[in-house]
Design a protein around this motif. Structure first.
Motif, PDB file in Angstrom:
ATOM      1  N   HIS A   1      32.404  43.932  36.525  1.00 52.94           N
ATOM      2  CA  HIS A   1      32.792  44.362  35.179  1.00 52.94           C
ATOM      3  C   HIS A   1      34.153  45.053  35.239  1.00 52.94           C
ATOM      4  CE1 HIS A   1      28.744  43.346  33.905  1.00 52.94           C
ATOM      5  NE2 HIS A   1      28.284  44.062  34.919  1.00 52.94           N
ATOM      6  N   PRO A   2      35.227  44.258  35.176  1.00 52.77           N
ATOM      7  CA  PRO A   2      36.579  44.801  35.300  1.00 52.77           C
ATOM      8  C   PRO A   2      36.867  45.875  34.258  1.00 52.77           C
ATOM      9  CG  PRO A   2      36.593  42.408  35.377  1.00 52.77           C
ATOM     10  CD  PRO A   2      35.218  42.807  34.945  1.00 52.77           C
ATOM     11  N   ILE A   3      37.587  46.894  34.682  1.00 49.28           N
ATOM     12  CA  ILE A   3      37.973  47.964  33.761  1.00 49.28           C
ATOM     13  C   ILE A   3      39.469  47.937  33.463  1.00 49.28           C
ATOM     14  CG2 ILE A   3      36.079  49.461  34.468  1.00 49.28           C
ATOM     15  CD1 ILE A   3      38.090  51.001  36.203  1.00 49.28           C
TER      16      ILE A   3
ATOM     17  N   GLY B   1      42.731  43.275  36.438  1.00 55.34           N
ATOM     18  CA  GLY B   1      41.388  42.968  35.972  1.00 55.34           C
ATOM     19  C   GLY B   1      40.862  41.668  36.561  1.00 55.34           C
ATOM     20  N   LEU B   2      41.730  40.667  36.716  1.00 55.41           N
ATOM     21  CA  LEU B   2      41.332  39.398  37.313  1.00 55.41           C
ATOM     22  C   LEU B   2      40.925  39.584  38.776  1.00 55.41           C
ATOM     23  CD1 LEU B   2      44.077  37.007  35.850  1.00 55.41           C
ATOM     24  CD2 LEU B   2      41.682  37.196  35.137  1.00 55.41           C
ATOM     25  N   ILE B   3      41.647  40.457  39.461  1.00 56.29           N
ATOM     26  CA  ILE B   3      41.316  40.741  40.866  1.00 56.29           C
ATOM     27  C   ILE B   3      39.988  41.494  40.951  1.00 56.29           C
ATOM     28  CG2 ILE B   3      42.042  42.002  42.936  1.00 56.29           C
ATOM     29  CD1 ILE B   3      44.945  41.426  42.081  1.00 56.29           C
TER      30      ILE B   3
END
Length: 259
Positions: free
Chosen positions: A164-166, A172-174
């Motif tokens: 769940h990227p913050i 965010g993709l990484i």
């Protein structure tokens, strides 16, 4: 001839060159129109392999419109033989992502059992198995070793659904890809330490930004699902597949120059 060598030549070369691009339409996607759209995009965009639900009529449809090899995914080994008769080049236990929202998780023992049964039913067919990302990394690595011992030909990782990227943008993709990248690194390291030359596909949560990272940590290729199959038009799908293809091809070019 090994099961790997029995694969279609184009698919074998992409695995050996560590440039495999697999487009995943979804284990639970039995919609012919949707599968056809994704299959066409995969073929036109330059993918090497199409991964679809395990249904003979879908295999025939996908192979016809994509003109690339087809892999069928399921967690029911008994379904594989008819799909292979319909033209599937390989079979896969997984992907498990579609089960997690319903609280359905797969243990290492269950995955081993499914792999064993699949190998018993189809001893000559190339078999891929997804390692559940819900297991700790060391358990994922051990499961991969155990699967190879049971006759599995290819290991696939996952993890996008648990991430769940913050952060926005590239960071965010990484963050989104970090679980599957970590699993790939752990599994490829364990295979290497055991002197096992078994290909690994890094899948789930990847993008053009993180595809090169997957190859860098040891993968022979990548599997891309939602980044493509959630798009609404064939044109957008083709553009995305082409972008991923270019990202992989650029790695091959760099490798050739360095040699």
């Amino acid at each position: 001839m090994t099961r790997l060598q029995a694969l279609p030549v184009s698919l074998l070369k992409s695995i050996q060159n560590r440039s495999l691009l697999k487009v995943i339409s979804g284990l639970s996607n039995f919609n012919p129109e949707s599968v056809s759209l994704i299959a066409k995009a995969a073929g036109h965009g330059g993918a090497d392999l199409l991964d679809i639900a395990c249904e003979p009529k879908l295999v025939e449809l996908a192979a016809e419109v994509s003109n690339i090899p087809v892999c069928v995914s399921s967690v029911e080994p008994r379904l594989f033989p008819n799909a292979v008769k319909a033209g599937a080049s390989m079979i896969e236990i997984g992907n498990f992502d579609s089960f997690y929202p319903d609280g359905r998780f797969f243990s290492a023992d269950e995955v081993l059992s499914l792999a064993t049964e699949s190998r018993r039913l189809l001893p000559e067919v190339f078999l891929s198995v997804t390692v559940p990302h819900v297991l700790p990394l060391d358990s994922q690595a051990q499961l991969a070793l155990d699967l190879v011992d049971r006759g599995v030909d290819l290991i696939q990782t996952e993890g996008g659904t648990s991430s769940h990227p913050i952060s926005p943008g590239t960071l965010g993709l990484i963050e989104k890809a970090s679980p599957t990248l970590a699993a790939t690194a752990a599994i490829t390291s364990a295979l290497k330490e055991s002197n096992l030359d078994v290909p690994v596909i890094c899948a789930s949560g990847l993008s053009e930004v993180t595809v090169p990272m997957a190859i860098a940590v040891g993968a022979n290729g990548v599997g891309i699902g939602s980044a493509i199959n959630k798009l609404s038009t064939e044109l957008a799908m083709i553009a995305t597949v082409k972008g991923l293809r270019q990202a992989l091809n650029s790695l091959k070019l760099v490798s050739t120059i360095n040699q």
